[in-house]
Design an enzyme around this catalytic site. Sequence first.
Site, short mmCIF file in Angstrom:
data_model
loop_
_atom_site.label_atom_id
_atom_site.label_comp_id
_atom_site.label_asym_id
_atom_site.label_seq_id
_atom_site.Cartn_x
_atom_site.Cartn_y
_atom_site.Cartn_z
CG ASP A 295 -2.24 -6.78 2.08
OD1 ASP A 295 -2.01 -6.45 0.89
OD2 ASP A 295 -1.34 -6.96 2.92
CD GLU A 296 -1.65 -4.96 6.62
OE1 GLU A 296 -1.57 -5.08 7.86
OE2 GLU A 296 -0.68 -5.13 5.85
C1 ACM Z 1 -1.19 -9.36 5.40
O1 ACM Z 1 -0.67 -9.98 6.34
N1 ACM Z 1 -1.18 -8.05 5.40
C2 ACM Z 1 -1.81 -10.05 4.29
#
Ligand code: ACM
Length: 503
Positions: A295-296
């Site tokens: 993620d991110e």
């Molecule tokens: C997330 O909340 N960055 C998975």
Amino acid sequence: MVVPRPAQLANTGDAPFTLLPGARIIVAGTGAETVGRLLRDELATDCRRDLVVVHEPPAFGDIAIVIADDEGPVGHPAEGYTLEVAAEGVRIGAATAAGAFWGVQTLRQLVPAACDGDPLTVDAVRISDHPRFAYRGAMLDVARHFFPPADVKRFIDAIVLLKVNHLHLHLTDDQGWRIEIASWPELTLHGGSTGSDGSPGGFYTADEYRDLVAYAAERCVTIVPEIDMPGHTNAALASYPELNADGVAPALYTGSEVGFSTLQTGDAVTDRFVREVIGEVAALTPGPYLHIGGDECLSTPEEDFLAFIDHAAHVVTEAGKIPVGWHEMGRSSNLPGGTVGQYWSFRTPREGAADETLSFVRAGGAVIMSPADVAYLDIVYEEGDPIGQDWADGATDLRSSYEWDPARIVPGLGDAHILGVEAPVWTETIATIEQVEDMAFPRLAAVAEIGWSAAPADTADIDTARDFDAFTARIAQLAEHWDALGTSYRRVADVPWPESVAG
Ligand code: ACM
């Protein structure tokens, strides 16, 4: 009267069951003794009763736990159970230890917990129950703030009452690395030495982690370890200069920004790091899943991101585990078949999240639904709360965490492709296990019910399909169990809490 609401519950109208001092727990079948001992311990905590566990035929007033292939509801062998309460005794039947253990959790909720000295009576009922989804999860972020093993066990004790059967541990992030990796010891020695807001940090030794996994497994909970990559990796980069492009380790990080760190994808040292870390974590993991985050990754060039996660996911499968990743990993079309995606966008998907999520299904995988505006339990209950975040469209009250359905979020994604639901507790602002529980309860009960209980009738409007008032009445009855367990919870205004409950 039970959370999550059982599939079928009928009051028989017969005389109630009375739990008398001489009552015994009768166990029969593989795994029944462990379940019986857990029931004994739970009744001792819940209502200070002291029962023995025996392998004998049941007598009047006993509680029987019977595990056999032909026990439990037809068609639901994995986790289904039947529970009969009558004046003669209580009988839980299941085909598996998990089914029997969930039957035990239902029984606990039927027995009054605030019960000093009173005869304990339980209405006569007949229950046949099974889950809608195989995966009901909670997630604890032990990377931002570290929670020692005793805290994690306490959290496991609290989630099983709601039949939550997976605990995802977010073990690594910019702020800390929390699991011992023998081949990269500085990850914990240095990378685990602090946490958010300069908190003291900490980590699980391999032995502590094995013990946690075993404790969870005995309670029918699978631990899902997450090593978040290639972003969210400052703690690793700070521990090993050679993981950095310029060979210089950054400082440890204790703030709350995201997206600034990345592994050097394609680099040989990084490749060895990924293989060795995943290999060691897989070896500590009897469960099927290994989460690799994804993620991110705002500092990872897109091409590098795609190549990295394809590679890392294949390393997971080579280690014998099913890769799990946040929905951004679905941008790849080369993930191993069967990779599980975890959706964390909103009830109305944003920025490609729907298509990214469907890509796991196109590759033969399934999806865990964690919509942030209803299932993220670190989001404040109401604006102005002293702890928690509000980035997911403001506050999430109990009603919001209850009035949604995982099969009505991503068009084209229905029950057949949904593994289940998960409610994460991120801990940038949450420093103690009491605070974790205060954010989780009662909202986790809402998500647990969405994961376990049958889908609401197929009306267009999900807000009216779920009976929130009936749910809050059942939540009120959980309070005495939370009090008995010492579980913290938020006394939200929507719930008709009993007067006598201390909170
Ligand atoms: C997330 O909340 N960055 C998975």
